[in-house]
Enzyme design. Structure first.
Site, mmCIF file in Angstrom:
data_model
loop_
_atom_site.group_PDB
_atom_site.id
_atom_site.type_symbol
_atom_site.label_atom_id
_atom_site.label_comp_id
_atom_site.label_asym_id
_atom_site.label_seq_id
_atom_site.Cartn_x
_atom_site.Cartn_y
_atom_site.Cartn_z
ATOM 1 C CD GLU A 42 -2.639 1.721 2.455
ATOM 2 O OE1 GLU A 42 -2.266 2.336 3.675
ATOM 3 O OE2 GLU A 42 -2.950 0.211 3.076
ATOM 4 C CB CYS B 163 -3.292 4.926 4.634
ATOM 5 S SG CYS B 163 -4.318 4.190 4.793
#
Length: 370
Positions: free
Chosen positions: A173, A210
């Site tokens: 990620e 995020c």
């Protein structure tokens, strides 16, 4: 750098992830076990008895994230999923929180011993720089990598994993700006309400998620102008707040100043000024138009913290062009009303290829952990 409520919430989330994967293990469905009985009489060729089941890959190297010292770190989702699949885990602790990493690592170590598992089921490594990470990514015993962090760090691990004699998968990620698309009818009906909610999402946790909404896309007109004004006013009322580490604060300051000084960008609103002595980040909302955005790759870079860019498009076709232009994202959001159905239908095929989650009339920092 985390307030008590956030720490308690993150601890609950971490424990919830572990319990969720424990249930998955007990259910056994993840094995995808199938049996296709033999068909010796089948024509033109007989079929043998066929059996299929998932098996563990082997030892997994997990790299902890700086912004989630519990939920995406030593006992986080990558560790939980690897253990659930039957894979030993070697965690590279993040240098932002070595003490927390050690405490959590000792808890896992105690659990391994209590349940009579082999000691090698879990290991925790410490060290500054890239040397340990590179050694893990290239070690022949490692069969997969789990990573949450910067684009540069993740791509370095991907390159190392692909350069091995036997390449291995890297589940990474690596940054996201989580675009929010304001469709015309929804924007006309509730521009101010959406703007206020957007700013609350932007400053939540000092923007250190995020899934933070780093980009807003709408069609130029009076409704978008109302959104810009409301967002600018809302962010002006927000204070600066302490970030997790000096490194995160320094990176945010650099990115925010780059937006503020960009020739194609206007400042729509600023909150309290950043306070470097306290690593406290001040929030800001900026604006540009789609033509300038599409011509300036640097405007697409993630600014990790409470800053966002509003992009004005001339029409629905240019909005779709912006969506096509974006890189992969964790989330994409659509604010829609009934009259926006056709516009949403045109955007969805693009967003389905770009994002792991598509939200309707919500904010990306509120996605379900599932």
């Amino acid at each position: 750098g985390l307030p008590l409520a956030r720490l308690q919430g993150e601890r609950g989330r971490t424990v919830g992830q572990l319990r969720l994967f424990a249930r998955v293990v007990r259910d056994g469905y993840f094995l995808d076990a199938t049996i296709d009985p033999a068909q010796p009489e089948r024509q033109p060729l007989p079929r043998a008895d066929l059996r299929l089941a998932q098996v563990p890959l082997g030892p997994v190297a997990v790299f902890g994230a700086s912004n989630f010292p519990l939920a995406f770190s030593v006992a986080g989702g990558d560790t939980a999923s690897a253990l659930a699949a039957g894979c030993p885990v070697i965690v590279k602790a993040h240098n932002a929180h070595p003490g927390t990493a050690e405490m959590v690592g000792r808890v896992i170590q105690q659990a391994v011993a209590r349940h009579g598992l082999p000691e090698g089921v879990f290991s925790l490594l410490f060290g500054a720089g890239n040397e340990i990470g590179t050694a893990l990514a290239t070690h022949p015993a490692i069969t997969a990598i789990g990573f949450t962090g910067s684009r540069r760090g993740g791509l370095a691990l991907v390159a190392a994993a692909n350069a091995r004699p036997v390449p291995i998968p890297v589940y990474a990620e690596m940054s996201s700006i989580n675009p929010v698309f304001l469709l015309p009818a929804a924007l006309e009906a509730r521009a101010e309400t959406i703007a206020k909610g957007f700013v609350e999402s932007l400053v939540l946790g000092v923007g250190q998620f995020c899934t933070n909404p780093g980009l807003v896309v709408g069609i130029e007109g009076p409704a978008l102008e109302r959104f810009r004004q409301a967002a600018g006013q809302a962010v002006q009322a927000k204070g600066a707040a302490t970030m997790l580490t000096p490194g995160i604060f320094a990176a945010y300051s650099q990115g925010e100043q780059a937006l503020a000084g960009h020739a194609s960008v206007a400042t729509l609103g600023r909150g309290e000024a950043s306070r470097p002595a306290a690593n406290a980040a001040g929030p800001a909302v900026f604006g540009t138009d789609a033509a300038r955005f599409l011509a300036s790759p640097e405007l697409e870079a993630e600014v990790f913290g409470p800053a966002s860019l509003v992009v004005a498009c001339r029409d629905a076709a240019q909005m779709r062009q912006v969506a096509e232009h974006l890189e992969g994202q964790l989330t994409a959001t659509l604010f829609v009303d009934e009259a926006d159905t056709e516009a949403a239908r045109a955007l969805l095929p693009v967003l389905e290829r770009k994002a792991g989650r598509i939200l309707a009339n919500g904010y990306p920092t509120g996605v379900e952990v599932s």
